[in-house]
Write a protein that holds these residues in place. Sequence first.
Motif, PDB file in Angstrom:
ATOM      1  N   ALA A  17       0.829  -1.205   0.000  1.00  0.00           N
ATOM      2  CA  ALA A  17       0.000   0.000   0.000  1.00  0.00           C
ATOM      3  C   ALA A  17       0.863   1.254   0.000  1.00  0.00           C
ATOM      4  O   ALA A  17       0.589   2.211  -0.738  1.00  0.00           O
ATOM      5  CB  ALA A  17      -0.936  -0.005   1.207  1.00  0.00           C
ATOM      6  N   SER A  18       1.932   1.258   0.789  1.00  0.00           N
ATOM      7  CA  SER A  18       2.817   2.425   0.836  1.00  0.00           C
ATOM      8  C   SER A  18       3.477   2.659  -0.517  1.00  0.00           C
ATOM      9  O   SER A  18       3.550   3.793  -1.002  1.00  0.00           O
ATOM     10  CB  SER A  18       3.890   2.223   1.914  1.00  0.00           C
ATOM     11  N   GLY A  19       3.947   1.571  -1.132  1.00  0.00           N
ATOM     12  CA  GLY A  19       4.585   1.708  -2.434  1.00  0.00           C
ATOM     13  C   GLY A  19       3.624   2.175  -3.509  1.00  0.00           C
ATOM     14  O   GLY A  19       3.965   3.033  -4.334  1.00  0.00           O
ATOM     15  N   LEU A  20       2.422   1.637  -3.510  1.00  0.00           N
ATOM     16  CA  LEU A  20       1.436   2.013  -4.520  1.00  0.00           C
ATOM     17  C   LEU A  20       0.986   3.457  -4.352  1.00  0.00           C
ATOM     18  O   LEU A  20       0.704   4.142  -5.342  1.00  0.00           O
ATOM     19  CB  LEU A  20       0.241   1.066  -4.442  1.00  0.00           C
ATOM     20  N   ARG A  21       0.917   3.928  -3.124  1.00  0.00           N
ATOM     21  CA  ARG A  21       0.565   5.344  -2.907  1.00  0.00           C
ATOM     22  C   ARG A  21       1.656   6.252  -3.457  1.00  0.00           C
ATOM     23  O   ARG A  21       1.362   7.325  -4.000  1.00  0.00           O
ATOM     24  CB  ARG A  21       0.333   5.600  -1.419  1.00  0.00           C
TER      25      ARG A  21
END
Length: 221
Positions: A17-21
Amino acid sequence: MRLLLVEDERDLADTLASGLRREGYAVDVAYDGLSALTRLAAADADLVILDRDLPMLSGDAVCKTMRELQHPARILMLTAAGSLEDRVAGLDLGADDYLPKPFAYVELLARLRALARRTPRSPGIVLEAAGVRVDTVRRLAERDGRPLHLTPKELGVLETLLAARGGFVSVDELLAEIWPDSDERGRNVVKTAVHTLRGKLGAPDAIASAPGHGYRIEVGS
């Protein structure tokens, strides 16, 4: 581009999730199948990353329910079982793509970009961000109420960036979307079109760029 990530391995889910954000996606996270359906009922999602082995309700059941309800989101199914039979079963349930674990993060991103290109756009939709507005039916564009006189290619680039809803669109993706059957396959044709489009949009610059990622128009800017 709004994305729902459904993964019960919390460390993996939070890292993804952090990477995709950082890639520009608006990401919601659910850690079980029942929560996934609840979130999908409460908020729109363009893409769903769906683990097949979930508590409360399996990924298979989530996928089947989404298709029975005719939910328009594209589904990328994840599973530790990577046999041909498993992939076929997942696709038969209504998944749009299938990625076995473990996977390379860059491949996940590439598959999401491919699915995003296949996400249907509603007829008559008006795309808008950063004061830029495109009427996709009348093929008209404006910024802060000022009409923009764009070529068809420039309008296509602008529409594609707006449709990404804050996500990055790579040079190769713009080539495939705007110049699919043209001999103008050099990457410079995209850079030239974006440069000209920036000039017509005026200040402040609405189009952000990042090496290795491409271009985007940030939603809410």
